[in-house]
Design a protein around this motif. Sequence first.
Motif, mmCIF file in Angstrom:
data_model
loop_
_atom_site.group_PDB
_atom_site.id
_atom_site.type_symbol
_atom_site.label_atom_id
_atom_site.label_comp_id
_atom_site.label_asym_id
_atom_site.label_seq_id
_atom_site.Cartn_x
_atom_site.Cartn_y
_atom_site.Cartn_z
ATOM 1 N N GLU A 177 0.832 -1.183 0.257
ATOM 2 C CA GLU A 177 0.025 0.119 0.072
ATOM 3 C C GLU A 177 0.973 1.227 -0.008
ATOM 4 N N ILE A 178 1.956 0.910 0.584
ATOM 5 C CA ILE A 178 3.046 2.302 0.603
ATOM 6 C C ILE A 178 4.232 1.662 0.100
ATOM 7 N N PRO A 179 4.885 2.480 -0.990
ATOM 8 C CA PRO A 179 5.946 1.594 -1.621
ATOM 9 C C PRO A 179 7.327 1.689 -0.373
ATOM 10 N N ILE A 180 8.279 0.908 -0.930
ATOM 11 C CA ILE A 180 9.543 0.804 0.024
ATOM 12 C C ILE A 180 10.354 1.884 -0.851
ATOM 13 N N THR A 181 11.045 2.735 -0.294
ATOM 14 C CA THR A 181 11.905 3.850 -0.755
ATOM 15 C C THR A 181 13.286 3.085 -1.186
ATOM 16 N N SER A 182 13.935 2.528 -0.230
ATOM 17 C CA SER A 182 15.106 1.804 -0.411
ATOM 18 C C SER A 182 15.380 0.700 0.426
ATOM 19 N N GLY A 183 16.531 -0.109 0.275
ATOM 20 C CA GLY A 183 16.853 -1.333 0.849
ATOM 21 C C GLY A 183 16.348 -2.531 0.079
ATOM 22 N N GLU A 184 16.154 -3.706 1.045
ATOM 23 C CA GLU A 184 15.710 -4.911 0.432
ATOM 24 C C GLU A 184 14.571 -5.238 1.338
ATOM 25 N N ALA A 185 13.513 -5.759 0.533
ATOM 26 C CA ALA A 185 12.149 -6.136 1.286
ATOM 27 C C ALA A 185 11.476 -7.284 0.492
ATOM 28 N N SER A 186 11.277 -8.271 0.928
ATOM 29 C CA SER A 186 10.394 -9.330 0.456
ATOM 30 C C SER A 186 9.307 -9.727 1.552
ATOM 31 N N VAL A 187 8.070 -10.173 1.242
ATOM 32 C CA VAL A 187 7.096 -10.502 1.775
ATOM 33 C C VAL A 187 6.514 -11.755 1.028
ATOM 34 N N LEU A 188 6.363 -12.968 1.707
ATOM 35 C CA LEU A 188 6.047 -14.117 0.860
ATOM 36 C C LEU A 188 6.654 -14.226 -0.491
ATOM 37 N N ASP A 189 7.998 -14.073 -0.527
ATOM 38 C CA ASP A 189 8.588 -14.280 -1.691
ATOM 39 C C ASP A 189 8.464 -13.256 -2.633
ATOM 40 N N TYR A 190 7.464 -12.351 -2.551
ATOM 41 C CA TYR A 190 7.408 -11.261 -3.383
ATOM 42 C C TYR A 190 8.561 -10.134 -3.160
ATOM 43 N N ASP A 191 9.221 -9.519 -4.094
ATOM 44 C CA ASP A 191 10.273 -8.638 -3.950
ATOM 45 C C ASP A 191 9.362 -7.404 -4.105
ATOM 46 N N LEU A 192 9.181 -6.626 -2.827
ATOM 47 C CA LEU A 192 8.318 -5.386 -2.763
ATOM 48 C C LEU A 192 9.034 -4.160 -3.183
#
Length: 222
Positions: free
Chosen positions: A53-68
Amino acid sequence: MTKIVDYKNVEIHRKELVVLKNITFSLHSGEFIYLIGRVGSGKSSLMKSMYSEIPITSGEASVLDYDLTSIKKKDIPYLRRRIGIVFQDFQLLTDRSVYDNLQFVLEATGWKDKNEIEERIESALQQVGMSNKSYKMPHELSGGEQQRIVIARALLNKPDLVLADEPTGNLDPDTGIQIVSLLHEIAENGTAVIMATHNMNLIDQYPGKVIRCENKQVIMNN
């Protein structure tokens, strides 16, 4: 244990302002994490980032193997189908019964077979101790009962992750304890749960990992 959430040095902005930075934590299946912090400290923003719902600005983020950081718009509904969301203010449709509220969600997420829908609704209501309330209208239920229905709704698609944003905020203390107990049971059955709260008494009674949002940072207290 399956890794459900994995954040490394993540930064989240709202309207170009930094809300949280240097977020590093992971969550595995069956784990329960409390998210604490003052109003405006970024708890809701962190949760909203997990279902894109809110984008990731920087860094690495995955939820349930989806790269956010690179998720495509068409994939977001599939990610959200695997996440159950419990709102503080219930957000039940007031013009229809409990059963019709739950049926609406299943049909909206692609369920077609009437028998399968009925079985799934009965199973979710049983899980939250509300199997005899399906014919009731939301206004006929107490706050605690409505919140149980909201949790049943969150469980309909058998999510891998449940996000509960201040689920006890509008409830009396005893009812709040029952809801936290129910969320812990859900975690014990293998679903990862993140619960935002500012009620430290609940954490004393039902211990779990704690993440604190403070000064735009995320601090892990085990």
